[in-house]
Scaffold this motif. Sequence first.
Motif, PDB file in Angstrom:
ATOM      1  N   ARG A  70     -50.273 -17.491 -34.487  1.00 53.05           N
ATOM      2  CA  ARG A  70     -50.881 -18.830 -34.579  1.00 53.05           C
ATOM      3  C   ARG A  70     -51.282 -19.382 -33.216  1.00 53.05           C
ATOM      4  NH1 ARG A  70     -46.464 -21.875 -38.448  1.00 53.05           N
ATOM      5  NH2 ARG A  70     -46.463 -20.385 -40.186  1.00 53.05           N
ATOM      6  N   LYS A 130     -46.982 -24.588 -33.730  1.00 53.82           N
ATOM      7  CA  LYS A 130     -46.481 -25.420 -34.834  1.00 53.82           C
ATOM      8  C   LYS A 130     -45.573 -24.583 -35.737  1.00 53.82           C
ATOM      9  CE  LYS A 130     -49.060 -28.319 -37.040  1.00 53.82           C
ATOM     10  NZ  LYS A 130     -50.157 -28.944 -37.819  1.00 53.82           N
ATOM     11  N   ASP A 176     -47.313 -24.927 -40.442  1.00 51.08           N
ATOM     12  CA  ASP A 176     -48.774 -24.999 -40.305  1.00 51.08           C
ATOM     13  C   ASP A 176     -49.403 -26.057 -41.191  1.00 51.08           C
ATOM     14  OD1 ASP A 176     -50.740 -23.994 -38.756  1.00 51.08           O
ATOM     15  OD2 ASP A 176     -51.326 -22.391 -40.116  1.00 51.08           O
ATOM     16  N   ASN A 177     -48.722 -26.401 -42.287  1.00 53.42           N
ATOM     17  CA  ASN A 177     -49.308 -27.326 -43.267  1.00 53.42           C
ATOM     18  C   ASN A 177     -48.778 -28.746 -43.131  1.00 53.42           C
ATOM     19  OD1 ASN A 177     -46.751 -26.651 -44.033  1.00 53.42           O
ATOM     20  ND2 ASN A 177     -47.203 -26.497 -46.235  1.00 53.42           N
TER      21      ASN A 177
END
Length: 442
Positions: A64, A72, A75-76
């Motif tokens: 990522r 992060k 991610d969501n």
Amino acid sequence: MKKVFILDTNVLLSNPLSIFKFDDNDVVIPISVIEEIDTFKKDQSDIGRNAREVSRVLDKLRTRGTLSSGIKLFDNREDSGQLYVYLGHNMDILPELLASSTDNHILAIGMTLQKQFGDTRRVIIITKDTNLRIKSDAFGLAAEDFAADKVDISHMYTGVLEMQVEASVINKFYIDREIRLEGEFFPNQFVILEDKADPSASVFGIYDGLEKIIKMVDPRTEGIWGIYPRNMEQAMALECLLNDKIRLVTLSGQAGTGKTLMAIAAGLVKTTDEDQYQKLLVSRPIFPMGRDIGYLPGDLDEKLNPWMQPIFDNLELLLGGPTGGRKKGMNKSHQELINQGMLAVEPLTYIRGRSLPSQYFIVDEAQNLTPHEVKTILTRAGEGTKIILTGDPYQIDNPYLDSQNNGLTYVIERFRKEAISAHVTLTKGERSELASKAASLL
């Protein structure tokens, strides 16, 4: 205020997914911790497997972005915390008497970050190492044990609730064989009703979570494989062990309370007498109290024998021991049952990756497992399998666990509201008077 958590090696080795347990806060892993984890990756033990899992998790996150710049964790999520692999550590910030080691690198990073953030961020070192927590406190740094998997053992669910009631309530219970009472109960929890006027007069039942009533448990007049319950707790344990609707049973208690013996006896009944399960599988984790397995002579089976011997002792007692407590007319040895495919005694090392359908699966010494390892074991259960976890949370050989964060206490706490599970804490030693005295006094 967002916090910054610095993780020690032992936290990652006990739970490879621990980096995801800090909500929207930032997580820092020192490069020296990565280096230390690398030394464990070829180990064939559970620690080695966890080390390899940590590497896989970090490698997946690495896609990522850049770990040194921060990635992060979720991610969501807008408020996701960041994961950093910290590359540098200024050892000059520590006194010269402290040698260069992973623990002291973590201390140096903690002090550097705390100086950098000041009052805007709180820096906390997360470690299972008591000495590192002590040293952190001495340098004015916050340090905590990894608490995500911890259970307050002083309030741990016992599986039994005592209630004082009027004599008329007990009489009604005897007549109707079931009763509905006000209060908070958990599925398959045992309820002891005591007469207010005479506490020695009591009766117990089991709470049916579907019908919301307490049902009387018939006392077992016939033993199983020559084993009879010697107290109320053992009677409760046998009720759970022999109930096919209960798919997960946890038994905790000190040495000599009969946990393993009752579990194996119930397993023999269900597999050889009633044919409810295809096989009785008994297993335990390998954690030596002295030298490791490689120091022992012989082939693999001979090396494993000392760790599996407690199970063999219980089997011999039931199948043909000298005490006369075995089932009458049964002269088979455990090796005969193994040859017939009805019994398997294995270390937990060989359980991973398997699917276990229609088996009566006993895991002894489950307190030596991490929550992550217990999850791996429970997810091995195929259709029709029943799993029994036994152990003593106060008798732990795994250096990364204690009475509050081991796999057994974790499962007891998480499954207490589930209708397919039951738990009993055994407190009365029945092995012998000497064993009971030793367990309580030493």
